[in-house]
Write an enzyme that holds these catalytic residues in place. Structure first.
Site, PDB file in Angstrom:
ATOM      1  N   THR A  14       0.823  -1.215   0.000  1.00 14.15           N
ATOM      2  CA  THR A  14       0.000   0.000   0.000  1.00 14.15           C
ATOM      3  C   THR A  14       0.852   1.257   0.000  1.00 14.15           C
ATOM      4  OG1 THR A  14      -1.768  -1.147   1.183  1.00 14.15           O
ATOM      5  CG2 THR A  14      -1.772   1.255   1.282  1.00 14.15           C
ATOM      6  N   ARG A  46       8.497  -8.911  -4.789  1.00  8.49           N
ATOM      7  CA  ARG A  46       8.597 -10.360  -4.928  1.00  8.49           C
ATOM      8  C   ARG A  46       8.054 -10.857  -6.259  1.00  8.49           C
ATOM      9  NH1 ARG A  46       6.197 -12.038   0.914  1.00  8.49           N
ATOM     10  NH2 ARG A  46       4.865 -10.278   0.351  1.00  8.49           N
ATOM     11  N   GLY A 132       1.576   8.764  10.667  1.00  9.88           N
ATOM     12  CA  GLY A 132       1.245   8.876   9.255  1.00  9.88           C
ATOM     13  C   GLY A 132       1.589  10.211   8.641  1.00  9.88           C
ATOM     14  N   GLU A 188      -5.358  -5.705  11.738  1.00 12.05           N
ATOM     15  CA  GLU A 188      -4.878  -6.935  11.120  1.00 12.05           C
ATOM     16  C   GLU A 188      -5.692  -8.119  11.627  1.00 12.05           C
ATOM     17  OE1 GLU A 188      -2.587  -6.953   8.842  1.00 12.05           O
ATOM     18  OE2 GLU A 188      -1.953  -4.855   9.023  1.00 12.05           O
ATOM     19  N   ASP A 199       1.994  -1.159  19.040  1.00 13.34           N
ATOM     20  CA  ASP A 199       2.249  -0.227  17.930  1.00 13.34           C
ATOM     21  C   ASP A 199       2.432   1.191  18.455  1.00 13.34           C
ATOM     22  OD1 ASP A 199       2.013   0.524  14.897  1.00 13.34           O
ATOM     23  OD2 ASP A 199       0.511   1.764  15.888  1.00 13.34           O
ATOM     24  N   LYS A 203       5.908   3.915  18.545  1.00 11.60           N
ATOM     25  CA  LYS A 203       5.897   5.328  18.142  1.00 11.60           C
ATOM     26  C   LYS A 203       6.254   6.244  19.308  1.00 11.60           C
ATOM     27  CE  LYS A 203       2.274   4.152  14.825  1.00 11.60           C
ATOM     28  NZ  LYS A 203       0.826   4.189  14.554  1.00 11.60           N
ATOM     29  N   GLY A 307      -2.648   4.939   5.976  1.00 10.29           N
ATOM     30  CA  GLY A 307      -3.213   4.969   4.635  1.00 10.29           C
ATOM     31  C   GLY A 307      -2.164   5.343   3.598  1.00 10.29           C
TER      32      GLY A 307
END
Length: 447
Positions: A14, A46, A132, A188, A199, A203, A307
């Site tokens: 993404t 890949r 982000g 996920e 997560d 950060k 995103g």
């Protein structure tokens, strides 16, 4: 216009695809801002992609790309902490500047990576690793460079914020909202990193290092998830004028009170904050970071935390910085990047060894939910225990019985060292009149 700056993108998921699209869409603007032509020469993938410009070499040999003479800047967006580390170290060894969105890698191995980059006179840029599209790394390293940061608090995981928003606004239980977050692609299949705060802790480790000039210390971040938050507590918090958010805090403590320690608190946990606070009104998958610094005071930075577009924007902001570095000298000479901002905002030899406080040394207010038999003297026993522990009560709310003969008592306290609260809760739970474990959620007025 001077000769082109050549990019390699490692990973065409993404974010990698988003970077390619951004360059294609805004190439003229990029040229005008940098004075250089920016071209993608190689991509690591890949499998071959038919939608990629045929002039771009596609390869699964990431190590070869990282050492290629046809690359000036390596963009790493493959994720993980094993292969990504090997590729980045190889790129640095071969004199390449690196841009990465990999917060886990930097939080766990950043000290080593940054030192290696300094040794090889190249730079590792990582704006996209935190929040982000919000330019919080640049703000902390540059715009606030003259300020002393006292504390910061952030919504730095969009999945957790989406879940807490839906629970509050629509009265939906945690498990139901989590399933939707997974269906929408916010979480996920294994949501552990998001809902358990890992997560956000990655950060926070980065933000704290930049804020206070300390080495990265992810292993010392206190981490608590949102899986135990119930609609009952969300509603009680609202009734008392608060909202529950999953926040990361980095706080400088000077140890002025009798039992408070000097050091830095690094903590991620659910937190009650005032309903009218700006941070309390950042909803959905948005991220936000509130910074309190001297002399500026409080400033809030808010936007999309994930995103393709948001992350690609942050990646390319780093690329543009590096293009300007390369443009200020002969592009083949990577021997000196001394005028660039230090990786962790402070000169490496000036990083501090200020201790990171343990959980029992942290200071916060508390929301307590105590379930007790509806009998005389219960509330007096609870308040006596809190008082004996030196804990000041800010508010008490007694609710109607949920079970026959049992009532929930909600207590808000003023800030107290956690060690005292641990002892008080242990004594409260030993009372014969208490029917369940005490629920506790930290509280912060953000003042």
């Amino acid at each position: 216009m001077s000769h082109s700056i050549k990019l390699a993108i490692l990973g065409l998921g993404t974010v990698g695809t988003g970077v390619i699209n951004l360059i294609n869409d805004n190439l003229d603007e990029l040229k005008r801002r940098s004075g250089r032509d920016i071209i993608i020469t190689e991509v690591g993938t890949r499998r071959q992609r038919d939608d990629i410009d045929p002039n771009i070499m596609q390869s699964s040999d990431l190590m070869a790309i990282a050492a290629s003479d046809n690359v000036d800047i390596v963009i790493e967006v493959i994720g993980g902490t094993t292969l990504a580390r090997e590729v980045i170290m190889h790129a640095i060894k071969n004199g390449k500047h690196v841009v990465t969105a990999n917060k886990a890698l930097l939080a766990e191995h950043g000290n080593e990576i940054f030192a290696f980059a300094e040794e090889h006179h190249v730079h590792v840029a990582y704006e996209a690793a935190v929040a982000g599209g919000i330019p919080i790394i640049k703000v902390m390293r540059e715009a606030l460079a003259a300020n002393k940061v006292e504390w910061l608090a952030g919504i730095i995981n969009g999945t957790g914020n989406f879940i807490m928003t839906e629970m509050r606004d629509k009265g939906r239980p945690f498990a139901d909202v989590l399933s939707e977050a997974q269906a929408l692609g916010y979480a996920e299949a294994d949501p552990t990193f998001d809902v358990e705060g890992i997560d956000a802790a990655h950060k926070l480790a980065l933000l704290a290092s930049i804020a206070f000039g300390i080495p990265l210390q992810f292993d010392k971040v206190y981490c608590e998830g949102i899986t135990g938050i119930t609609l009952q507590d969300v509603n009680y918090a609202e009734e008392l004028g608060y909202r529950i958010k999953h926040l990361g805090f980095a706080v400088r403590r000077d140890g002025t009170s009798d039992d408070a320690a000097t050091g830095i608190e690094l903590r991620v946990h659910p937190t009650l904050i005032p309903q009218d606070a700006l941070l309390a009104n950042v909803n959905g998958v948005k991220n936000a970071v509130l910074v309190n610094s001297h002399p500026l005071g409080q400033t809030l930075y808010c936007g999309d935390g994930a995103g393709a577009g948001a992350t690609a924007s942050a990646v390319m902001a780093d690329v543009m910085d590096l293009v300007r570095v390369l443009g200020s000298k002969d592009a083949d000479d990577t021997s000196n990047n001394g005028h660039h901002v230090p990786h962790l905002a402070f000169i490496p030899e000036q990083l501090s060894d200020t201790p990171i406080l343990r959980a029992e040394q942290m200071t916060t207010g508390y929301y307590l939910r105590v379930h007790a038999y509806d009998s005389p003297g219960v509330l007096a026993d609870i308040t006596r225990i809190l008082s004996d522990a030196g804990i000041n009560i800010d508010a008490i709310l007694q609710k109607p019985a949920h079970k026959v003969g049992q009532v929930p008592v909600i207590i808000l306290t003023l800030p107290v060292v956690e060690r005292r609260m641990n002892l008080a809760i242990e004594k409260i739970e030993k009372l014969d009149t208490i029917t369940d474990k005490v629920v506790r959620i930290r509280l912060d007025e953000l003042a």
